[in-house]
Design an enzyme around this catalytic site. Structure first.
Site, short mmCIF file in Angstrom:
data_model
loop_
_atom_site.label_atom_id
_atom_site.label_comp_id
_atom_site.label_asym_id
_atom_site.label_seq_id
_atom_site.Cartn_x
_atom_site.Cartn_y
_atom_site.Cartn_z
N ASN A 72 0.88 -1.17 0.00
CA ASN A 72 0.00 0.00 0.00
C ASN A 72 0.91 1.22 0.00
O ASN A 72 1.50 1.57 1.02
CB ASN A 72 -0.89 -0.05 1.26
CG ASN A 72 -1.75 1.19 1.41
OD1 ASN A 72 -1.76 2.06 0.54
ND2 ASN A 72 -2.48 1.27 2.51
N LYS A 78 0.25 4.25 -0.36
CA LYS A 78 -0.38 5.43 0.27
C LYS A 78 -0.16 6.69 -0.59
O LYS A 78 -0.03 6.58 -1.80
CB LYS A 78 0.10 5.58 1.72
CG LYS A 78 -0.18 4.30 2.52
CD LYS A 78 -0.04 4.45 4.01
CE LYS A 78 -0.34 3.11 4.69
NZ LYS A 78 -0.20 3.16 6.15
N HIS A 138 -9.59 0.81 5.07
CA HIS A 138 -8.31 1.02 5.75
C HIS A 138 -8.53 1.94 6.95
O HIS A 138 -9.33 2.87 6.89
CB HIS A 138 -7.30 1.63 4.77
CG HIS A 138 -5.90 1.61 5.32
ND1 HIS A 138 -5.46 2.53 6.24
CD2 HIS A 138 -4.87 0.76 5.10
CE1 HIS A 138 -4.21 2.24 6.56
NE2 HIS A 138 -3.83 1.17 5.89
N GLU A 185 -6.86 4.33 8.08
CA GLU A 185 -6.64 5.75 7.80
C GLU A 185 -7.88 6.36 7.16
O GLU A 185 -8.20 7.53 7.37
CB GLU A 185 -5.40 5.93 6.91
CG GLU A 185 -4.12 5.67 7.69
CD GLU A 185 -2.94 5.24 6.85
OE1 GLU A 185 -3.00 5.31 5.60
OE2 GLU A 185 -1.93 4.81 7.45
N GLU A 218 -5.39 -5.55 10.31
CA GLU A 218 -4.43 -4.48 10.59
C GLU A 218 -4.81 -3.83 11.92
O GLU A 218 -5.70 -2.95 11.95
CB GLU A 218 -4.49 -3.40 9.49
CG GLU A 218 -3.96 -3.82 8.16
CD GLU A 218 -3.37 -2.63 7.38
OE1 GLU A 218 -2.29 -2.80 6.82
OE2 GLU A 218 -3.97 -1.54 7.36
N GLY A 237 1.94 2.11 11.02
CA GLY A 237 2.78 3.30 11.07
C GLY A 237 3.51 3.47 12.40
O GLY A 237 4.05 4.54 12.68
N SER A 287 3.27 -2.37 10.30
CA SER A 287 4.71 -2.39 10.60
C SER A 287 5.41 -3.68 10.18
O SER A 287 6.28 -4.18 10.90
CB SER A 287 4.95 -2.13 12.10
OG SER A 287 4.52 -0.84 12.43
N GLY A 305 2.94 -1.18 4.38
CA GLY A 305 2.93 0.25 4.11
C GLY A 305 4.32 0.76 3.82
O GLY A 305 4.85 0.58 2.71
P1 13P Z 1 2.99 0.34 7.83
O1 13P Z 1 3.53 -0.92 7.21
O2 13P Z 1 3.71 1.56 7.43
O3 13P Z 1 2.82 0.20 9.31
O4 13P Z 1 1.51 0.52 7.22
C1 13P Z 1 0.67 -0.55 7.22
C2 13P Z 1 -0.52 -0.22 6.42
O5 13P Z 1 -1.27 0.68 6.73
C3 13P Z 1 -0.75 -1.00 5.19
O6 13P Z 1 -2.03 -0.77 4.70
#
Ligand code: 13P
Length: 256
Positions: A8, A10, A97, A99, A169, A175, A215, A236
């Site tokens: 992803n 982002k 997601h 976010e 997740e 993050g 992560s 991510g």
């Molecule tokens: P990170 O791998 O940066 O923690 O993000 C995970 C994520 O949100 C994947 O969709």
């Protein structure tokens, strides 16, 4: 069963040069690597979807959207639809997601409408579920995940349910650098399988793919994916570094 390794990306890759560098470097990293048991999916910002599809050779990777709107067409300024993603060659769409749940008020009701639109367009939804830190501390993890799956998947016909991919997740692991233990992830995997078995029957529960996200790094890929018996990962930050992302796929491939 092969593993699904989803990146992803982002809201990154701001320039055409940066995008092209990323793709070149990604393809170079893949050369000569054994990831034959993995399907790699890259989910770039929507503005780059078509150029990512255009770069696919020899099934190196598939492409997915990070988000779609639930209507197919019309007066929805700024949105893109699932048929648009399908028609340019996309195969997946992420939905729900954390976010988006947090910043764009993507409720389970919205997730439900988006999943239907994704399935109707012939794409596979990657539906994110997971508890916040507060939910976990209050012992609400199970309740939150049951509700997210029941409400989000409420309208999916049994004939299409096996196309749905669930990404567990935990919001607190996205993050950050905190991750659940392999046992904690395995508990959630078993819970999700049980929800599917109870709702849609055992054969469907066996087919459904469940990813872990939050992560994920090369150093922790085995512990977060293989040990708890997950079907892949949703990555991510590390997916923005082709060398690290391909390393995650290699490690998972080696340990299947
Ligand atoms: P990170 O791998 O940066 O923690 O993000 C995970 C994520 O949100 C994947 O969709």
């Amino acid at each position: 069963m092969g593993k699904l390794i989803v990146g992803n990306l982002k809201m990154n890759l701001l320039t055409v040069a940066e995008r092209d560098r990323y793709l070149e470097s990604f393809k170079k990293e893949l050369q000569g690597k054994n990831v034959s048991e993995c399907e790699i999916v890259l989910c770039p910002p929507s503005i780059h979807l078509e150029s990512f599809v255009g770069k696919i050779e020899k099934n190196d990777f598939s492409v997915g959207a990070q988000n779609i709107f639930w209507e197919d067409r019309g007066s929805f300024t700024g949105e893109i639809s699932a048929p648009m993603v399908k028609n340019i060659g996309g195969e997946y769409a992420i939905v729900g997601h954390s976010e988006r749940r947090k910043n764009f008020n993507e409720t389970n009701e919205v997730v439900k409408m988006k999943i239907n639109s994704i399935l109707n367009a012939g794409l596979a939804p990657i539906c994110c579920v997971g508890e916040t830190l507060e939910d976990r501390q209050n012992g609400k993890t199970t309740d939150v995940i049951i509700k997210q799956i029941h409400e989000g998947l409420a309208d999916v016909p049994v004939s299409k349910i096996a196309t749905v991919v669930i990404a567990y997740e935990p919001v607190w692991a996205v993050g950050s650098d905190s991750v659940p233990t392999s046992d904690e992830i395995m508990e959630v995997r078993i819970l999700i399988k049980k929800i599917f078995a109870d709702t849609f029957g055992q054969p469907v529960a066996e087919k459904i793919k469940i990813l872990y996200g939050g992560s994920v790094k090369a150093a922790t890929a085995k512990q977060l994916c293989i040990d708890p018996g997950m079907d892949g990962v949703l990555v991510g930050r590390e997916s923005l570094i082709p060398m690290e992302f391909v390393k995650i796929a290699e490690i998972i491939n080696q340990n299947i």
